[in-house]
Scaffold this motif. Structure first.
Motif, PDB file in Angstrom:
ATOM      1  N   VAL A 153      61.356  29.509 154.391  1.00 38.40           N
ATOM      2  CA  VAL A 153      61.385  30.939 154.062  1.00 38.40           C
ATOM      3  C   VAL A 153      61.048  31.136 152.586  1.00 38.40           C
ATOM      4  CG1 VAL A 153      62.845  32.995 153.898  1.00 38.40           C
ATOM      5  CG2 VAL A 153      62.960  31.541 155.932  1.00 38.40           C
ATOM      6  N   GLN A 154      61.658  30.340 151.732  1.00 36.94           N
ATOM      7  CA  GLN A 154      61.373  30.451 150.293  1.00 36.94           C
ATOM      8  C   GLN A 154      59.895  30.259 150.003  1.00 36.94           C
ATOM      9  OE1 GLN A 154      64.422  27.619 148.615  1.00 36.94           O
ATOM     10  NE2 GLN A 154      64.384  29.235 147.074  1.00 36.94           N
ATOM     11  N   SER A 155      59.313  29.212 150.532  1.00 32.42           N
ATOM     12  CA  SER A 155      57.917  28.912 150.220  1.00 32.42           C
ATOM     13  C   SER A 155      56.969  29.954 150.809  1.00 32.42           C
ATOM     14  CB  SER A 155      57.533  27.515 150.691  1.00 32.42           C
ATOM     15  OG  SER A 155      57.567  27.435 152.094  1.00 32.42           O
ATOM     16  N   ARG A 156      57.260  30.437 152.011  1.00 36.25           N
ATOM     17  CA  ARG A 156      56.377  31.407 152.649  1.00 36.25           C
ATOM     18  C   ARG A 156      56.451  32.792 152.008  1.00 36.25           C
ATOM     19  NH1 ARG A 156      55.341  30.584 158.071  1.00 36.25           N
ATOM     20  NH2 ARG A 156      54.087  32.474 157.906  1.00 36.25           N
ATOM     21  N   LEU A 157      57.538  33.049 151.263  1.00 39.38           N
ATOM     22  CA  LEU A 157      57.659  34.344 150.576  1.00 39.38           C
ATOM     23  C   LEU A 157      57.419  34.225 149.073  1.00 39.38           C
ATOM     24  CD1 LEU A 157      60.690  35.873 152.511  1.00 39.38           C
ATOM     25  CD2 LEU A 157      58.249  36.387 152.799  1.00 39.38           C
TER      26      LEU A 157
END
Length: 143
Positions: free
Chosen positions: A104-108
């Motif tokens: 989630v962190q990387s995709r956002l």
């Protein structure tokens, strides 16, 4: 250095800019809290239904019901993106789901850089309501 009234006014403006989305991995804890019926929880868990909600005004508002965890995480990322440009992001989670949190962190990261993201593990009190492996995204939208 501001007075109490100024702080309260700031907090009220900030509250209007916050979006909180949570994906529940299992529905049994929502049943225990009275948010879903026993039938809904039983069928939902049997069919691997993940409930995605938007929480505001102290209420749950259903965004979607998704089959499988991986699709649920993708949908969480999608609705967080749709919330619009944000100044901050907090990835909220319960349990040992570091790989999902990192995803989630990387995709956002393109809408909120990693240095402006927070990780927030739920407290045991909140975890009793979310259950293990709940995952959420809380955004402070730009003005």
């Amino acid at each position: 250095g501001e007075g109490a009234q100024a702080v309260l006014a700031f907090m009220e403006k900030l509250r209007a800019r916050i979006k909180l989305y949570v994906m529940f991995d299992a529905l049994k804890n929502l049943r225990k809290g009275g948010r879903v019926s026993a039938l809904t929880a039983g069928l939902g868990d049997l069919m691997q239904i993940k409930l995605l909600v938007d929480i505001y005004d102290d209420e749950f508002h259903q965004v979607d019901k998704i089959r499988t965890r991986s699709r649920g995480i993708e949908r969480l990322i999608e609705v967080a993106r749709q919330a619009g440009p944000a100044d901050r992001l907090a990835v909220v989670y319960s349990g040992n789901i570091a790989q999902d949190v990192a995803l989630v962190q990387s995709r956002l990261a393109d809408i909120v850089p990693l240095e402006r993201q927070l990780l927030v593990e739920t407290t045991p009190g909140l975890g009793a309501h979310t259950g293990v492996a709940a995952l959420g995204a809380s955004l402070v939208r730009r003005m």
